[in-house]
Design a protein around this motif. Structure first.
Motif, PDB file in Angstrom:
ATOM      1  N   VAL A  88     -11.056  -1.912  -1.044  1.00  0.00           N
ATOM      2  CA  VAL A  88     -11.065  -3.338  -1.350  1.00  0.00           C
ATOM      3  C   VAL A  88      -9.637  -3.875  -1.445  1.00  0.00           C
ATOM      4  O   VAL A  88      -9.401  -5.060  -1.251  1.00  0.00           O
ATOM      5  CB  VAL A  88     -11.852  -3.605  -2.648  1.00  0.00           C
ATOM      6  N   ALA A  89      -8.677  -3.022  -1.705  1.00  0.00           N
ATOM      7  CA  ALA A  89      -7.293  -3.458  -1.843  1.00  0.00           C
ATOM      8  C   ALA A  89      -6.626  -3.750  -0.501  1.00  0.00           C
ATOM      9  O   ALA A  89      -5.487  -4.178  -0.458  1.00  0.00           O
ATOM     10  CB  ALA A  89      -6.490  -2.389  -2.588  1.00  0.00           C
ATOM     11  N   GLY A  90      -7.346  -3.538   0.587  1.00  0.00           N
ATOM     12  CA  GLY A  90      -6.768  -3.787   1.897  1.00  0.00           C
ATOM     13  C   GLY A  90      -5.999  -2.614   2.450  1.00  0.00           C
ATOM     14  O   GLY A  90      -5.314  -2.723   3.457  1.00  0.00           O
ATOM     15  N   LEU A  91      -6.124  -1.485   1.780  1.00  0.00           N
ATOM     16  CA  LEU A  91      -5.462  -0.269   2.237  1.00  0.00           C
ATOM     17  C   LEU A  91      -6.491   0.668   2.857  1.00  0.00           C
ATOM     18  O   LEU A  91      -7.585   0.810   2.329  1.00  0.00           O
ATOM     19  CB  LEU A  91      -4.767   0.432   1.072  1.00  0.00           C
ATOM     20  N   PRO A  92      -6.158   1.297   3.967  1.00  0.00           N
ATOM     21  CA  PRO A  92      -7.113   2.210   4.591  1.00  0.00           C
ATOM     22  C   PRO A  92      -7.305   3.463   3.750  1.00  0.00           C
ATOM     23  O   PRO A  92      -6.398   3.915   3.065  1.00  0.00           O
ATOM     24  CB  PRO A  92      -6.464   2.540   5.937  1.00  0.00           C
ATOM     25  N   ALA A  93      -8.504   4.005   3.819  1.00  0.00           N
ATOM     26  CA  ALA A  93      -8.813   5.244   3.108  1.00  0.00           C
ATOM     27  C   ALA A  93      -8.830   6.397   4.103  1.00  0.00           C
ATOM     28  O   ALA A  93      -9.296   6.247   5.224  1.00  0.00           O
ATOM     29  CB  ALA A  93     -10.175   5.119   2.429  1.00  0.00           C
ATOM     30  N   VAL A  94      -8.325   7.525   3.678  1.00  0.00           N
ATOM     31  CA  VAL A  94      -8.451   8.763   4.446  1.00  0.00           C
ATOM     32  C   VAL A  94      -9.294   9.686   3.584  1.00  0.00           C
ATOM     33  O   VAL A  94      -8.895  10.044   2.476  1.00  0.00           O
ATOM     34  CB  VAL A  94      -7.073   9.393   4.764  1.00  0.00           C
ATOM     35  N   VAL A  95     -10.492  10.012   4.078  1.00  0.00           N
ATOM     36  CA  VAL A  95     -11.451  10.792   3.301  1.00  0.00           C
ATOM     37  C   VAL A  95     -11.974  11.960   4.116  1.00  0.00           C
ATOM     38  O   VAL A  95     -11.825  11.990   5.335  1.00  0.00           O
ATOM     39  CB  VAL A  95     -12.638   9.898   2.841  1.00  0.00           C
ATOM     40  N   THR A  96     -12.605  12.888   3.423  1.00  0.00           N
ATOM     41  CA  THR A  96     -13.256  13.989   4.123  1.00  0.00           C
ATOM     42  C   THR A  96     -14.718  13.643   4.359  1.00  0.00           C
ATOM     43  O   THR A  96     -15.281  12.770   3.688  1.00  0.00           O
ATOM     44  CB  THR A  96     -13.177  15.299   3.317  1.00  0.00           C
ATOM     45  N   ALA A  97     -15.331  14.330   5.280  1.00  0.00           N
ATOM     46  CA  ALA A  97     -16.729  14.066   5.622  1.00  0.00           C
ATOM     47  C   ALA A  97     -17.672  14.447   4.487  1.00  0.00           C
ATOM     48  O   ALA A  97     -18.823  14.029   4.486  1.00  0.00           O
ATOM     49  CB  ALA A  97     -17.104  14.808   6.891  1.00  0.00           C
ATOM     50  N   ALA A 155      -2.922  -6.442   9.148  1.00  0.00           N
ATOM     51  CA  ALA A 155      -3.829  -7.586   9.089  1.00  0.00           C
ATOM     52  C   ALA A 155      -5.283  -7.164   9.341  1.00  0.00           C
ATOM     53  O   ALA A 155      -6.202  -7.726   8.740  1.00  0.00           O
ATOM     54  CB  ALA A 155      -3.408  -8.647  10.097  1.00  0.00           C
ATOM     55  N   GLN A 156      -5.484  -6.178  10.201  1.00  0.00           N
ATOM     56  CA  GLN A 156      -6.841  -5.695  10.458  1.00  0.00           C
ATOM     57  C   GLN A 156      -7.425  -5.008   9.231  1.00  0.00           C
ATOM     58  O   GLN A 156      -8.597  -5.183   8.920  1.00  0.00           O
ATOM     59  CB  GLN A 156      -6.866  -4.741  11.653  1.00  0.00           C
ATOM     60  N   TRP A 157      -6.605  -4.214   8.541  1.00  0.00           N
ATOM     61  CA  TRP A 157      -7.086  -3.558   7.318  1.00  0.00           C
ATOM     62  C   TRP A 157      -7.453  -4.603   6.266  1.00  0.00           C
ATOM     63  O   TRP A 157      -8.468  -4.480   5.589  1.00  0.00           O
ATOM     64  CB  TRP A 157      -6.046  -2.587   6.760  1.00  0.00           C
ATOM     65  N   LEU A 158      -6.631  -5.625   6.146  1.00  0.00           N
ATOM     66  CA  LEU A 158      -6.912  -6.674   5.167  1.00  0.00           C
ATOM     67  C   LEU A 158      -8.212  -7.401   5.489  1.00  0.00           C
ATOM     68  O   LEU A 158      -9.033  -7.652   4.611  1.00  0.00           O
ATOM     69  CB  LEU A 158      -5.748  -7.667   5.111  1.00  0.00           C
ATOM     70  N   GLU A 159      -8.412  -7.727   6.759  1.00  0.00           N
ATOM     71  CA  GLU A 159      -9.622  -8.429   7.163  1.00  0.00           C
ATOM     72  C   GLU A 159     -10.863  -7.565   6.954  1.00  0.00           C
ATOM     73  O   GLU A 159     -11.879  -8.024   6.441  1.00  0.00           O
ATOM     74  CB  GLU A 159      -9.526  -8.857   8.636  1.00  0.00           C
ATOM     75  N   ARG A 160     -10.785  -6.307   7.319  1.00  0.00           N
ATOM     76  CA  ARG A 160     -11.925  -5.394   7.135  1.00  0.00           C
ATOM     77  C   ARG A 160     -12.263  -5.221   5.665  1.00  0.00           C
ATOM     78  O   ARG A 160     -13.435  -5.221   5.283  1.00  0.00           O
ATOM     79  CB  ARG A 160     -11.625  -4.041   7.765  1.00  0.00           C
ATOM     80  N   SER A 161     -11.255  -5.092   4.823  1.00  0.00           N
ATOM     81  CA  SER A 161     -11.515  -4.900   3.396  1.00  0.00           C
ATOM     82  C   SER A 161     -12.066  -6.175   2.762  1.00  0.00           C
ATOM     83  O   SER A 161     -12.957  -6.122   1.916  1.00  0.00           O
ATOM     84  CB  SER A 161     -10.264  -4.429   2.658  1.00  0.00           C
TER      85      SER A 161
END
Length: 82
Positions: free
Chosen positions: A2-11, A50-56
């Motif tokens: 939600v903060a506009g930052l991408p997440a890197v997660v495991t499956a 900007a894409q991360w912000l829009e997606r979040s």
């Protein structure tokens, strides 16, 4: 997310489906090691901020704030407990 930052997660984490379907970051599907993390970070860094912000923003408006409404709808559809 939600903060506009991408997440890197495991499956194996519960957030992987959100990250994948909403394009909110990268999911590491294989072994987690320095190379897989570095590759995921490279892919994340290739996407404009900007894409991360829009997606979040979209995720927050359409998903997070409507989760309680969806839960209530599911409960109503299920009918009374037996």
């Amino acid at each position: 997310m939600v903060a506009g930052l991408p997440a890197v997660v495991t499956a194996v984490c519960g957030y992987a489906s959100y990250v994948e379907t909403r394009q909110l970051g990268e999911v590491i599907n294989g072994p987690v090691n320095g190379k897989s993390i570095a590759n995921a970070l490279e892919r994340v860094m290739a996407v404009p901020r900007a894409q991360w912000l829009e997606r979040s923003r979209k995720f927050a408006q359409e998903d997070i704030y409507s989760m309680t409404e969806r839960a209530a709808e599911w409960i109503e559809k299920a009918g009374p407990a037996k």
